[in-house]
Design a protein around this motif. Structure first.
Motif, short mmCIF file in Angstrom:
data_model
loop_
_atom_site.label_atom_id
_atom_site.label_comp_id
_atom_site.label_asym_id
_atom_site.label_seq_id
_atom_site.Cartn_x
_atom_site.Cartn_y
_atom_site.Cartn_z
N ASP A 34 0.90 -1.04 0.27
CA ASP A 34 -0.12 -0.05 -0.11
C ASP A 34 0.76 1.03 0.11
O ASP A 34 0.73 2.18 0.72
N HIS A 35 1.76 1.40 -1.09
CA HIS A 35 2.70 2.21 -0.93
C HIS A 35 2.08 3.51 -1.35
O HIS A 35 1.27 3.64 -2.23
N LYS A 36 2.68 4.78 -0.75
CA LYS A 36 2.45 6.07 -1.31
C LYS A 36 3.79 6.76 -1.74
O LYS A 36 4.68 6.83 -0.95
N TYR A 61 5.93 12.08 -5.50
CA TYR A 61 5.00 12.66 -6.48
C TYR A 61 3.56 12.75 -5.51
O TYR A 61 2.54 12.11 -5.58
N ASP A 62 3.70 13.85 -4.27
CA ASP A 62 2.42 13.95 -3.53
C ASP A 62 1.65 12.99 -3.15
O ASP A 62 0.52 13.02 -3.07
N ASN A 63 2.37 11.69 -2.50
CA ASN A 63 1.73 10.91 -1.89
C ASN A 63 0.91 10.19 -2.92
O ASN A 63 -0.27 9.23 -2.56
N ALA A 64 1.16 10.05 -4.12
CA ALA A 64 0.39 9.30 -5.20
C ALA A 64 0.38 7.81 -4.77
O ALA A 64 1.17 7.13 -4.43
N PRO A 65 -0.90 7.30 -4.74
CA PRO A 65 -0.80 5.73 -4.51
C PRO A 65 -0.08 4.99 -5.42
O PRO A 65 -0.26 5.10 -6.64
N GLN A 95 11.96 3.19 -9.50
CA GLN A 95 11.01 2.73 -10.33
C GLN A 95 10.55 1.44 -9.92
O GLN A 95 11.27 0.60 -9.28
N ALA A 96 9.33 1.27 -9.93
CA ALA A 96 8.72 -0.08 -9.27
C ALA A 96 7.87 -0.34 -10.40
O ALA A 96 7.33 0.32 -11.30
N LEU A 97 7.32 -1.78 -10.27
CA LEU A 97 6.20 -2.32 -10.95
C LEU A 97 4.70 -1.87 -9.82
O LEU A 97 5.04 -2.18 -8.65
N HIS A 98 3.68 -1.24 -10.38
CA HIS A 98 2.78 -1.07 -9.51
C HIS A 98 1.38 -0.80 -10.15
O HIS A 98 1.49 -0.33 -11.33
N GLY A 99 0.28 -0.96 -9.49
CA GLY A 99 -0.96 -0.75 -9.99
C GLY A 99 -1.28 0.78 -9.93
O GLY A 99 -0.81 1.43 -9.51
N ARG A 100 -2.66 0.97 -10.81
CA ARG A 100 -3.08 2.30 -10.75
C ARG A 100 -4.84 2.14 -10.63
O ARG A 100 -5.40 1.30 -10.95
N TYR A 101 -5.04 2.98 -9.69
CA TYR A 101 -6.55 3.08 -9.44
C TYR A 101 -7.23 3.79 -10.50
O TYR A 101 -8.45 3.37 -10.77
N GLU A 102 -6.89 4.61 -11.14
CA GLU A 102 -7.54 5.25 -12.43
C GLU A 102 -7.04 4.24 -13.56
O GLU A 102 -6.22 3.30 -13.65
N PRO A 103 -8.01 4.59 -14.70
CA PRO A 103 -7.78 3.73 -15.94
C PRO A 103 -6.17 3.89 -16.33
O PRO A 103 -5.35 4.75 -16.20
#
Length: 223
Positions: free
Chosen positions: A152-154, A158-162, A173-181
């Motif tokens: 559950d990284h922030k 970049y402004d605590n972007a999830p 640099q990371a592999l991670h999901g997006r809540y947005e499209p």
């Protein structure tokens, strides 16, 4: 006493051979999209780059089958990226760009914007569409190793972007999901963005110490 008749009861009252008409699907009215030609070619439509009602219906059917929303027949970037992943499924490493190893390798193809995981020549996950870094913030090529994971990284940059299901492999640099499209807003700041369901599946599969191999060049800055 008032009797409420269900659709099944009403159907039973119809004359023999009569049928209840199903609502016809709404007409497909999406205009020509930026990825019209490759969608037409893949869906065996006349390749003229101009949307027709039949083109729209074919694209809408493909979107619905792949679980894309909205399934409206518009040949947008998300539909095209999904098409590339579908076409790659039989053998994503046919060109041999991702090194074949006896251990688990997460293969990241920036040119086709695809990711998959393989052990030897067996594909264990994917291929799936991704969103990599934009111009001036490109995802870095070469061998990397997952060195830290945070479900559950922030972002501290970049402004605590999830960054759900974050798995860091090279600096920030990371592999991670997006809540947005996935394809809204152009490229990432260098991370490999994934649809949320794909990020979770990859989180369940990978571990600290797993290898990531990145190659290729993303075309332009869009998506």
């Amino acid at each position: 006493m008032r009797v409420l008749l269900t659709l099944a009861c009403l159907t039973a009252l119809l004359p023999a051979g009569a049928a209840v008409a199903e609502a016809a699907p709404a007409p497909c009215t999406a205009p020509t999209g930026p990825y019209q030609r490759p969608l037409e070619q893949a869906l065996k439509r006349p390749v003229d780059g101009v949307q027709s009602p039949a083109d729209c219906d074919a694209i809408r059917a493909f979107q619905a089958k792949q679980g894309l929303r909205p399934a409206d027949g518009y040949a947008n970037l998300a539909t095209y990226r999904t098409l590339v992943a579908v076409q790659a499924r039989p053998n994503p490493n046919a060109a041999g760009h991702c090194p074949v190893r006896s251990f688990r390798v997460t293969c990241v193809d920036l040119t086709r914007q695809l990711l998959w995981v393989q052990v030897n020549k067996a594909v264990r996950f994917g291929p799936i569409p991704i969103r990599s870094g934009r111009d001036s913030q490109e995802t870095r090529n070469g061998w990397h190793r997952i060195y830290w994971r945070h479900i559950d990284h922030k972002s501290t940059l970049y402004d605590n972007a999830p960054m759900p299901y974050a798995q860091f492999f090279d600096g920030g640099q990371a592999l991670h999901g997006r809540y947005e499209p996935l394809f809204d807003g152009g490229g990432s700041a260098g991370c490999i963005n994934l649809a949320l369901r794909d990020a979770k599946a990859l989180w369940d599969l990978l571990r600290v110490g797993d290898q990531v191999y990145v190659w290729g060049t993303k075309a332009g800055t869009a998506g």
